[in-house]
Design a protein around this motif. Structure first.
Motif, PDB file in Angstrom:
ATOM      1  N   LEU A 138       5.301   3.129  -6.946  1.00 59.92           N
ATOM      2  CA  LEU A 138       4.657   3.313  -5.456  1.00 59.92           C
ATOM      3  C   LEU A 138       5.520   3.733  -4.372  1.00 59.92           C
ATOM      4  O   LEU A 138       6.673   3.044  -4.345  1.00 59.92           O
ATOM      5  CB  LEU A 138       3.829   2.077  -5.289  1.00 59.92           C
ATOM      6  N   ASN A 141      11.125   3.672  -4.764  1.00 56.32           N
ATOM      7  CA  ASN A 141       9.616   3.538  -5.044  1.00 56.32           C
ATOM      8  C   ASN A 141       9.633   1.783  -5.613  1.00 56.32           C
ATOM      9  O   ASN A 141      10.528   1.387  -6.249  1.00 56.32           O
ATOM     10  CB  ASN A 141       9.117   4.179  -6.264  1.00 56.32           C
ATOM     11  N   ASP A 190       5.795   4.217  -0.186  1.00 55.74           N
ATOM     12  CA  ASP A 190       4.940   4.204   1.186  1.00 55.74           C
ATOM     13  C   ASP A 190       5.792   4.961   2.241  1.00 55.74           C
ATOM     14  O   ASP A 190       5.412   4.576   3.561  1.00 55.74           O
ATOM     15  CB  ASP A 190       4.518   2.830   1.564  1.00 55.74           C
ATOM     16  N   SER A 192      -7.002  10.808  -5.915  1.00 56.20           N
ATOM     17  CA  SER A 192      -6.237  12.363  -5.673  1.00 56.20           C
ATOM     18  C   SER A 192      -6.568  12.850  -7.216  1.00 56.20           C
ATOM     19  O   SER A 192      -6.184  12.478  -8.335  1.00 56.20           O
ATOM     20  CB  SER A 192      -5.000  12.019  -5.739  1.00 56.20           C
ATOM     21  N   CYS A 206      -3.804   7.126  -3.251  1.00 58.06           N
ATOM     22  CA  CYS A 206      -3.444   5.915  -2.353  1.00 58.06           C
ATOM     23  C   CYS A 206      -3.842   4.766  -2.817  1.00 58.06           C
ATOM     24  O   CYS A 206      -5.216   4.531  -2.994  1.00 58.06           O
ATOM     25  CB  CYS A 206      -3.770   6.169  -0.866  1.00 58.06           C
ATOM     26  N   LYS A 208      -4.010   0.186  -2.825  1.00 53.27           N
ATOM     27  CA  LYS A 208      -3.438  -1.008  -2.368  1.00 53.27           C
ATOM     28  C   LYS A 208      -3.349  -2.031  -3.467  1.00 53.27           C
ATOM     29  O   LYS A 208      -4.098  -1.962  -4.269  1.00 53.27           O
ATOM     30  CB  LYS A 208      -4.567  -1.861  -1.475  1.00 53.27           C
ATOM     31  N   MET A 243       0.831  -1.175   0.078  1.00 48.71           N
ATOM     32  CA  MET A 243      -0.073  -0.120   0.059  1.00 48.71           C
ATOM     33  C   MET A 243       0.944   1.260   0.129  1.00 48.71           C
ATOM     34  O   MET A 243       2.117   1.245   0.477  1.00 48.71           O
ATOM     35  CB  MET A 243      -0.805  -0.045   1.153  1.00 48.71           C
ATOM     36  N   GLY A 244       0.339   2.207  -0.545  1.00 50.26           N
ATOM     37  CA  GLY A 244       1.290   3.362  -0.621  1.00 50.26           C
ATOM     38  C   GLY A 244       0.576   4.407  -1.617  1.00 50.26           C
ATOM     39  O   GLY A 244      -0.438   4.168  -2.132  1.00 50.26           O
ATOM     40  N   TRP A 245       1.507   5.605  -1.770  1.00 48.19           N
ATOM     41  CA  TRP A 245       1.129   6.591  -2.661  1.00 48.19           C
ATOM     42  C   TRP A 245       1.564   6.582  -4.074  1.00 48.19           C
ATOM     43  O   TRP A 245       2.822   6.493  -4.132  1.00 48.19           O
ATOM     44  CB  TRP A 245       1.215   8.013  -1.894  1.00 48.19           C
ATOM     45  N   ARG A 258       5.762  13.694   0.775  1.00 38.52           N
ATOM     46  CA  ARG A 258       5.374  13.119  -0.139  1.00 38.52           C
ATOM     47  C   ARG A 258       6.444  13.043  -1.365  1.00 38.52           C
ATOM     48  O   ARG A 258       6.315  12.827  -2.464  1.00 38.52           O
ATOM     49  CB  ARG A 258       4.116  12.947  -0.664  1.00 38.52           C
TER      50      ARG A 258
END
Length: 480
Positions: A38, A46, A40, A99, A69, A71, A24-26, A125
RNA sequence: UCCUCCUUAGCUCAGUUGGUUAGAGCAUCUGACUGUUAAUCAGAGGGUCGUCUGUUCAAAUCAGACAGGGGGAGCCA
């Protein structure tokens, strides 16, 4: 069950493949409608999540935007592309938080630090601030580890303080009295604090040192590490109105012990970061190198960030007295050619920034500990030397930052201390509790204060102190 | 607080001696492409030129004040 997720740092560092993982992450970028970078926050790197065409719902793909965000569940496989060893082939992707790309201010491009400072709530971020704050965390942890290993007691000194006689700077007032002019007044027009919450005038602390000394007179070795507040109207890249300070206080110690402690301390903290934050520091080093390229040749730093940190850990700090420093400055070509804005003419002057920088960056080219300053330019609690002119003070000057540590052996002799307080018009009755340490079992002791953010500046190679604290407070600014 | 420079699109910046409809790159949107690394290619939308006042026939451009930001200084950690 969110705990089943694998942190990206762990996934990337194991290099193990052919197993299913949940991450999971941004989203940092989404390339080619197929490759998700990605992050986290567990590491600067990344994870490449591959969304194979046809496997995933079109509607979901549309929502994979910069800043979203997600998963992702899938097989960890050796990467088919260059640039990373492993990647995650997604079998399913779930949007945890959308987003809006049109409104999200961070773009997959370089942003100025000034712009990011305006969106400090989102700058975590970015690669740079991710690295800065992971390093900051490590430094904070290393500080506790260093002192704990040496048997120091972590003392929590008050944040609200009644004493305003320390002379460390302008203070922020703390009160529950109304601010609309209706607060009760004394006959002479001053505010009457009798009905205030504490029944007296209080402020935010400017230093925990005096309280620290009280505890050192019982536990021998203590340190504080907490927020400190100064209401000075300082508009520089080195000052904050709210900053974190580390203040060890050591019983049975003189100035030399104090210098040894400070030097060991700084080296330990930096060595810790070098060991535990290699990737982040290397990223910051590269960032700095690119920034240096913009500068004219003669203004560039001689060492890169990693080189500088290694150098500090492996070399002794230069120790010189104030008197020697004045001689060096006076005899320097720089001074003779009148290149200083403030020419060094003789003993007794307070050193200007340009003088400190000359000593550190041009003359010694390493951190310098300056000792035994004239008593006139130093605080009342510093121990008076036998020459009658100087006090057992020490400042550590770091290249690019200036003063990073200020400390001294404390005046433990009651008569000398009260005499100095009188000379400097410091009301003894307000500090009676402090003087008790000198009345009951006084002993030689010493300590110093280190501005945490200045240390973070030095280690990360950042140049503005507002970029190494999550939410900076400075004149005209207290956002977030 | 002082000195100095800056403020034009979401971001980074051009914008001639004051002159008609203010430009670029990136980002965003639409489409294409499907092993990309700040992806690429084509097209589109996007601006009260920091705010106020003044000078002028005419101000992004000149002047003043204010606000915000950068660099330097002081105070310090």
């Amino acid at each position: 069950m969110f705990n089943k997720r694998t942190k990206i740092k762990a996934l990337l560092s194991s290099e193990q493949t052919d197993y299913e993982a949940t991450v999971m992450g941004w989203v940092r970028t989404f390339r080619n409608n197929q490759f998700i970078a990605l992050n986290d926050g567990s590491t600067n790197s990344n994870l490449q999540v591959v969304a194979t065409l046809g496997d995933l719902d079109e509607a979901i793909l549309k929502r994979i935007t910069t800043g979203a965000c997600i998963k992702a569940v899938g097989q960890v496989i050796p990467s088919l592309g260059k640039g990373q060893k492993v990647e995650l082939k997604a079998s399913s992707i779930e949007i945890l938080g959308d987003s809006d790309a049109e409104k999200f201010p961070l773009q997959p491009k370089k942003h100025s630090l000034e712009f990011l400072r305006e969106i400090a709530h989102l700058r975590f971020r970015t690669n740079t601030f991710g690295a800065v704050f992971r390093v900051r965390h490590s430094l904070a942890f290393a500080i506790h580890e260093f002192f704990n290993k040496r048997g120091f007691l972590y003392l929590h000194t008050p944040i609200i303080t009644a004493s305003d006689a320390e002379g460390a700077g302008e203070m922020f007032k703390v009160t529950t009295l109304p601010l609309d002019g209706t607060a009760p007044k004394n006959d002479n027009g001053s505010i009457n604090f009798k009905d205030d919450f504490f029944g007296r005038s209080t402020n935010l602390t400017v230093s925990g040192q005096l309280e620290g000394e009280l505890a050192a007179m019982a536990f021998s070795d203590i340190y504080t590490f907490g927020p400190t507040f100064r209401a000075e109207n300082s508009n520089t890249a080195r000052h904050l109105a709210e900053f974190w300070m580390i203040e060890p206080e050591v019983a049975f110690a003189d100035l030399e012990d104090n210098m040894d402690l400070a030097e060991d301390f700084i080296k330990y903290i930096i060595a810790y970061a070098l060991e535990h934050n290699r990737e982040d520091l290397e990223f910051l080093a590269q960032r700095l190198e690119e920034e240096e390229k913009q500068k004219p040749q003669n203004e560039r730093a001689e060492m890169g960030l990693m080189e500088k940190l290694d150098f500090v850990v492996n070399n002794n700090f230069e120790r010189v007295t104030y008197t020697e420093a004045i001689e060096i400055l006076k005899e320097s070509n720089h001074n003779k050619k009148k290149k200083f804005q403030y020419l060094v003419e003789g003993w007794g002057i307070d050193l200007q920034s340009e003088h400190e920088r000359y000593l550190v960056e041009k003359h010694f080219k390493k951190p310098v500990i300056l000792t035994n300053y004239p008593k006139e330019i130093k605080a009342f609690y510093m121990r008076q030397n036998d020459d009658g002119k100087t006090v057992a003070a020490m400042d550590i000057l770091a290249p690019g930052i200036g003063e990073i540590v200020g400390g001294s052996q404390r005046e433990e002799r009651l008569d000398k201390l009260t005499q100095r307080m009188e000379e400097m018009h410091i009301p003894a009755e307000e500090l009676d509790w402090y003087l008790d340490t000198r009345r009951f079992g006084a002993c030689p002791h010493a300590g110093f204060g280190l501005g945490f953010e200045r240390l973070v500046l030095f280690v990360t190679g950042m140049t503005n102190i507002r970029d190494v604290i999550p939410f900076p407070r400075f004149p005209k600014s207290a956002s977030f």
